[in-house]
Scaffold this active site. Sequence first.
Site, PDB file in Angstrom:
ATOM      1  N   LYS A 217      10.771  -3.074  -8.618  1.00 47.87           N
ATOM      2  CA  LYS A 217      11.476  -3.464  -7.399  1.00 47.87           C
ATOM      3  C   LYS A 217      12.400  -4.663  -7.586  1.00 47.87           C
ATOM      4  O   LYS A 217      13.263  -4.911  -6.746  1.00 47.87           O
ATOM      5  CB  LYS A 217      10.479  -3.782  -6.286  1.00 47.87           C
ATOM      6  CG  LYS A 217       9.707  -2.573  -5.817  1.00 47.87           C
ATOM      7  CD  LYS A 217       8.937  -2.885  -4.539  1.00 47.87           C
ATOM      8  CE  LYS A 217       8.272  -1.648  -3.974  1.00 47.87           C
ATOM      9  NZ  LYS A 217       7.074  -1.276  -4.749  1.00 47.87           N
TER      10      LYS A 217
HETATM   11  C1  LIG Z   1       6.578   0.024  -4.605  1.00 49.58           C
HETATM   12  C2  LIG Z   1       5.829   0.543  -5.749  1.00 49.58           C
HETATM   13  C3  LIG Z   1       5.634   1.923  -5.931  1.00 49.58           C
HETATM   14  C4  LIG Z   1       6.118   2.947  -4.923  1.00 49.58           C
HETATM   15  O1  LIG Z   1       7.521   3.013  -4.853  1.00 49.58           O
HETATM   16  P1  LIG Z   1       8.214   3.668  -3.558  1.00 49.58           P
HETATM   17  O2  LIG Z   1       9.664   3.495  -3.779  1.00 49.58           O
HETATM   18  O3  LIG Z   1       7.711   2.907  -2.358  1.00 49.58           O
HETATM   19  O4  LIG Z   1       7.773   5.090  -3.513  1.00 49.58           O
HETATM   20  C5  LIG Z   1       4.958   2.348  -7.059  1.00 49.58           C
HETATM   21  N1  LIG Z   1       4.467   1.463  -7.953  1.00 49.58           N
HETATM   22  C6  LIG Z   1       4.622   0.144  -7.816  1.00 49.58           C
HETATM   23  C7  LIG Z   1       4.030  -0.771  -8.833  1.00 49.58           C
HETATM   24  C8  LIG Z   1       5.305  -0.367  -6.719  1.00 49.58           C
HETATM   25  O5  LIG Z   1       5.437  -1.676  -6.591  1.00 49.58           O
END
Ligand SMILES: *Cc1c(COP(=O)(O)O)cnc(C)c1O
Length: 331
Positions: free
Chosen positions: A7
């Site tokens: 992210k």
């Molecule tokens: C946010 C996150 C996800 C899920 O991603 P989405 O875009 O919400 O489907 C999976 N793994 C980790 C470690 C995350 O931080």
Amino acid sequence: GPTMAFKDVGARFMARCLGYFNRNNDAEVTVLVATSGDTGGAVASGFLGVKGVRVVILYPSGKVSDVQEKQLTTLGQNITALEVDGTFDDCQDMVKKAFLDVDLTSQLELTSANSINVARWLPQMFYFMFAYKQLKALKKPLVFSVPSGNFGNICAGMVAQKMGFPIAHFIASNNANNVVTRYLDTNSYDPYPSVQTISNAMDVGNPSNFIRIQALYDNDINILKSNLSSYSFSDNETKTALKTIYSNSGYIADPHGAVGYLGAKTYLTNHPNVQTVFLETAHPTKFLDVVKDTISVDIALPPQIQLVIDQQKKAILIENYDEFKAFMLKF
Ligand SMILES: *Cc1c(COP(=O)(O)O)cnc(C)c1O
């Protein structure tokens, strides 16, 4: 990136866009963000010190890992953490309610840093393109297994596919929060409240990007099914996968990546001729307790985690929407 989750890329892109477009605006923008674990830290770090922007993070008390909690409660400056007595869905509902609450929107310029904001995940298209670049020489159909929570990451892949990238198929790999797996099995979209798992960033009962995915495939479940499969895995299966990955390759996955691996493996049993890619979404030290308990290996803390782990947590407890609103009106 600074919080060791995928992210970081999207959060930093969005923070800098907002800083840029807001450069001639005197009014402060307030960014609201609900987090099941990773979003909060990535957004906090991305927005730290960005001029004209204040960030309010809502996270579910006791349901994020220690490292995650430190990442979102220790930065200070323009970042405020609210510890909510509830689940991630409660946090997300409060944020959505605030955007529709005229008492708040008449006084504050609110925006979202969750993946309901496309600026958060559009840059994630690069992950899929980068994988394609490395694998195209194999000349096999490319299938991505994406550990999914709010379905922003997989949505980015699907937009890349719509733009013409030769992606053959997607796998939404879920933990026990499996509304989409059930939907593809039963044709009925039936959200339950989220349940807590060891892959907590995917503890989402009603993924906010799923409506976009349906629209991308013309709201036609058969077109959707020809592009998307979905499987759901228990915490025990996830732990076994962590062990298998480690003993086969020496790679230390985190629980989310392990769910992605399981999805790819499951798809391969019936489609042996494709090339699968599973996305690893965070560094294993973010989920140190689970990973250490499962594969008893020492993992050195990366410097960016070392930096926050000894800092003092600062958060304001919130029990319900009225308390949240009262806080915002004084903010
Ligand atoms: C946010 C996150 C996800 C899920 O991603 P989405 O875009 O919400 O489907 C999976 N793994 C980790 C470690 C995350 O931080």
